[in-house]
Scaffold this active site. Structure first.
Site, PDB file in Angstrom:
ATOM      1  N   ASP A   1       0.876  -1.167   0.000  1.00  0.00           N
ATOM      2  CA  ASP A   1       0.000   0.000   0.000  1.00  0.00           C
ATOM      3  C   ASP A   1       0.907   1.208   0.000  1.00  0.00           C
ATOM      4  OD1 ASP A   1      -2.862   0.677  -0.064  1.00  0.00           O
ATOM      5  OD2 ASP A   1      -2.338   1.911   1.661  1.00  0.00           O
TER       6      ASP A   1
ATOM      7  N   PHE B   1       3.938   5.563 -13.324  1.00  0.00           N
ATOM      8  CA  PHE B   1       2.482   5.613 -13.226  1.00  0.00           C
ATOM      9  C   PHE B   1       2.117   6.491 -12.046  1.00  0.00           C
ATOM     10  CE2 PHE B   1       3.794   2.343 -10.334  1.00  0.00           C
ATOM     11  CZ  PHE B   1       2.853   2.293  -9.322  1.00  0.00           C
TER      12      PHE B   1
END
Length: 197
Positions: free
Chosen positions: A68, A149
């Site tokens: 995460d 990204f």
């Protein structure tokens, strides 16, 4: 070839993992659990990473790692933080998130920020362990490059490297995810269990 199961459906993250772990076969979770989509209900990177890895490890009865991660901007009191992927709301995309971030920072001089990655390792029958890495830098006034990204094209490291302008292999040497994975590797016995599964 030894393999590592990654509890992530994010294609960009999978590319990052493959660049770091070239000597291993990276198994994206959706090849094993096509409906993998646990709701990220925690308010910390550690909590959400643990939630995902424990869910996958329980379903597969195998060691699994998850990630995460997100961007924290000092002038925005740490936002977007754990909400980085959905910063622009329903239907969020990288483009929309970047546009919202640039708008939020209009006229602000202090653009310091950092990426955080928390890697969670869940081994059935063992307590989940987490490992954290950070990459410090600043938010550019406009995107540079089309590599990476997420917020990569807007982020320049303290060393002057713009993440949108470098290759996956170059990013793998310096990224927050690489730093978290290096911490995981230091737990040699657990890492051996992960890669021997």
């Amino acid at each position: 070839m030894k393999r590592i199961v990654i509890a992530s459906g994010n294609k960009g993250k999978i590319v990052d993992f493959q660049a770091v772990f070239k000597e291993y076969e990276i198994i994206p979770i959706k090849t094993l659990i096509p409906d993998f989509d646990p709701e990220e209900t925690e308010d910390t990177f550690h909590g959400n990473a643990t939630l995902k890895s424990e869910y996958a490890a329980a379903r597969l009865n195998l060691p699994v790692i998850s990630d995460d991660s997100g961007l924290s901007v000092k002038a925005l009191d740490g936002a977007p933080g754990v909400y980085s992927a959905r910063y622009s709301g329903i239907g969020a995309t990288d483009k929309k998130n970047n546009e919202k971030l640039l708008k939020a920072l209009e006229g602000i001089e202090d653009r310091s920020a950092y990426f955080t990655s928390v890697i969670a390792l869940s081994i059935p029958g063992e307590e989940t362990r987490t490992y954290e890495g950070r990459l410090y830098g600043e938010i550019l006034e406009s995107p540079e490059g089309d590599g990476g990204f997420g917020y990569d094209p807007l982020f320049k490291t303290d060393e002057g490297v713009s993440l949108g302008t470098i290759s996956p292999d170059e990013k793998a040497q310096i990224s927050h995810r690489r730093r978290a994975l290096d911490e995981l590797r230091k737990d040699e016995e657990l890492f051996k269990i992960l890669t021997n599964s």
